[in-house]
Design a protein around this motif. Sequence first.
Motif, short mmCIF file in Angstrom:
data_model
loop_
_atom_site.label_atom_id
_atom_site.label_comp_id
_atom_site.label_asym_id
_atom_site.label_seq_id
_atom_site.Cartn_x
_atom_site.Cartn_y
_atom_site.Cartn_z
N ILE A 233 0.57 -1.71 -0.19
CA ILE A 233 -0.27 0.09 0.02
C ILE A 233 1.03 1.05 0.04
N ASN A 234 2.08 1.07 0.66
CA ASN A 234 2.52 2.15 0.94
C ASN A 234 3.53 2.78 -0.55
N ALA A 235 3.74 1.36 -1.63
CA ALA A 235 4.40 1.67 -2.90
C ALA A 235 3.60 2.66 -3.75
N ARG A 236 2.10 2.04 -3.32
CA ARG A 236 1.09 2.02 -4.43
C ARG A 236 0.97 3.84 -3.86
N SER A 237 0.93 3.83 -2.84
CA SER A 237 0.76 5.74 -2.79
C SER A 237 1.17 6.42 -2.72
N GLN A 238 3.08 5.92 -2.86
CA GLN A 238 3.68 6.79 -4.17
C GLN A 238 3.79 7.02 -5.55
N SER A 239 2.79 6.17 -5.68
CA SER A 239 2.52 6.31 -7.52
C SER A 239 1.55 6.98 -7.51
N PHE A 240 0.70 7.14 -6.92
CA PHE A 240 -0.69 7.77 -6.53
C PHE A 240 -0.25 9.25 -6.33
N ARG A 241 1.29 9.81 -4.91
CA ARG A 241 1.59 11.07 -5.11
C ARG A 241 1.88 11.46 -6.47
N ASP B 137 -3.01 -23.31 -6.69
CA ASP B 137 -4.11 -22.29 -6.75
C ASP B 137 -2.54 -20.84 -6.24
N ALA B 138 -2.87 -19.60 -7.39
CA ALA B 138 -1.93 -19.70 -6.79
C ALA B 138 -2.76 -17.23 -7.25
N LYS B 139 -3.02 -16.55 -5.81
CA LYS B 139 -3.48 -15.48 -6.07
C LYS B 139 -2.29 -14.35 -5.50
N ILE B 140 -2.24 -13.31 -6.74
CA ILE B 140 -1.47 -12.35 -6.06
C ILE B 140 -1.39 -11.32 -5.80
N ALA B 141 -1.01 -11.43 -4.57
CA ALA B 141 -1.43 -9.52 -3.53
C ALA B 141 -0.26 -8.44 -4.03
N VAL B 142 0.33 -8.27 -4.94
CA VAL B 142 1.15 -7.28 -5.48
C VAL B 142 1.15 -6.65 -6.55
N THR B 143 1.41 -5.39 -7.10
CA THR B 143 1.75 -5.35 -8.22
C THR B 143 2.90 -5.58 -9.13
N PRO B 144 2.96 -6.17 -10.37
CA PRO B 144 4.33 -6.34 -11.40
C PRO B 144 5.29 -5.91 -10.60
N ALA B 145 5.34 -4.98 -10.33
CA ALA B 145 6.93 -4.01 -9.44
C ALA B 145 7.53 -4.80 -8.92
N GLN B 146 5.92 -5.76 -7.96
CA GLN B 146 6.71 -5.75 -6.79
C GLN B 146 7.33 -7.04 -6.59
N ILE B 147 7.41 -7.54 -7.64
CA ILE B 147 6.75 -9.11 -7.65
C ILE B 147 8.58 -9.52 -7.62
N ILE B 205 -6.26 6.77 2.06
CA ILE B 205 -5.18 7.43 1.25
C ILE B 205 -5.72 9.03 -0.04
N LEU B 206 -5.94 8.61 -0.72
CA LEU B 206 -7.34 9.12 -1.83
C LEU B 206 -7.56 10.35 -0.97
N HIS B 207 -7.80 9.55 0.06
CA HIS B 207 -8.95 10.86 0.46
C HIS B 207 -8.70 12.15 1.65
N GLY B 208 -8.07 11.00 2.40
CA GLY B 208 -7.40 12.02 2.12
C GLY B 208 -5.99 13.02 1.96
#
Lengths: 321, 321
Positions: A233-241, B137-147, B205-208
């Motif tokens: 989530i922190n990594a994602r927030s930096q892309s938001f920024r 089975d596999a489910k990925i909880a990160v973006t490609p950049a974090q792999i 985060i986006l709302h803040g």
Amino acid sequence: MSGPEGLRLNTEEQCYMPSSPTIGRPVAVLGIGSMGTAIAKALIEAGHHVTVWNRSRERLAGLTGCFVAETAVEACRDAEITFTCFSNLPATYDVLKQPGVVGALQGKALVPMSTATPDEVHGFQRFAQASGIDYLDAKIAVTPAQIGAPTAVIFFAGPQALFLRVEPVLRALAGRATLMGQRIDGAVLGDFAFLSVYFASTIGILHGAAFLRNSGLNIEQFFGLIPCFLDEINARSQSFRKMIVAGDYTDVQSALKTDLAGARLLANATANAGMQNLFSDALIELMQDAVAQGHGDLDSAAMVQAFSKIMSTPQPVEVPG
Amino acid sequence: MSGPEGLRLNTEEQCYMPSSPTIGRPVAVLGIGSMGTAIAKALIEAGHHVTVWNRSRERLAGLTGCFVAETAVEACRDAEITFTCFSNLPATYDVLKQPGVVGALQGKALVPMSTATPDEVHGFQRFAQASGIDYLDAKIAVTPAQIGAPTAVIFFAGPQALFLRVEPVLRALAGRATLMGQRIDGAVLGDFAFLSVYFASTIGILHGAAFLRNSGLNIEQFFGLIPCFLDEINARSQSFRKMIVAGDYTDVQSALKTDLAGARLLANATANAGMQNLFSDALIELMQDAVAQGHGDLDSAAMVQAFSKIMSTPQPVEVPG
């Protein structure tokens, strides 16, 4: 060991470390609840000359290495900075209006740390200006247990010169003591932004735990992964920024409409787990609103635009109490 | 440099590091979109013998140090583990039903990494069992950049023996490759729990950010503090864990009704900032529901109980597509 005249030294001798005169500054803490206790302890540990006052004496037993004043005026008379830790600003006024307190605070820094609204801090600013008190507003974005931590955040608002004058003392309370601006409501607003993140994130964590438990899965494993989720989530927030600063949401990492499809799958799964759907319905409503505003193909960061939409007729919400 | 017969080596010589035979294992990656590319790169970097296949060849240009198959069956024929990275399970079936693919996968590990519903993975399990394929089975909880990151989370579900057989390879993809259980929907459910946290936190985060921007304050400062906010949220989540495991919410760090009062102040502040109130209204509704269920004086962790309330008449939500 000599202290300000008439003050009783609250110490178990074996715990007391005389402060270095080069760093120790005379400070007062009024209101020794759980937050006031944490504030006083952090100041004592940093080597400041701390005097505390509380209406009832029971809470003071756990504090050693500080002076205990019999009255509020006695506590702040010789303090360069006075921190107040009452539950709200009305309770703070009650103490400040005790005989002699305003006089004792004149020309010195007063840092009220209570929850407050923007209107209340504007009112407090008028009171402080009329009284000749140097008012630095503070809003605490951590629990008492985190006070003093390098990552602890406390928001401040007020004149920059005043902030700089007391900053070394503030650092003992929060590694991230942050001046949000010279406008007096800056700390309150910063704290609301923190609360947006805090409330949403903690509710999301509780919902995730409820979902796994209702599905018969292990929640210990889930809680063990929370630091990793927060990293993502922190990594994602930096892309938001970057996107928000550039005002450009077209470099899509995850499209809003893709997230909306994911939220719908989540709603289906929670319904199948026999749970109520308030949480996922709220996610869907927020995302749908942003999609309806035309942001569906953009990165989800574009929700910041949807939230910012100015309403033609603002509807103030009534605040109780 | 010799590869599996008939396969073209995709390499710029200066980048190619021959894998150590002691750790390199023959693996295939089918579907080279942004996630498939990240998966293949992490496997190549870890020294595995990687063969890739994609319907169109354009996406393959950026991959070096691997073999490129002309067909899916060619890719998985000699692979010990085949990862599929298509957008969903129907698209995965389309490829697996190409002539010879199921035969080539028999007795080997197949790890589909697509988004799916619990129903879909149950269906896929029946297909795999009927075909003699070892399905993890596999489910990925990160973006490609974090792999490949030490904190990257990928959820797995399937037989423990199968997970252990391929785990060293999985670690190259995610430091936190986590078996959520032997039931085949465990990874899907784990991913939904992650999405609860991820969607709620990122929206918060986006709302803040929107709130501060609408209030004329600095969002760079806010984004700089996000890691600290997440630290605080992580600390809070560990107290949630203890309370939920103990089933006792009476050691109150922050009472639900106190949080509700804070959410109401936030709603008032966002209205005053001229913003729409969907976000804070959602927080209030969720907290009010938990208070109405009698949890107001308990720690906010008790929301997990409110979410868990079994509805008398579950209302499945229709999922599009």
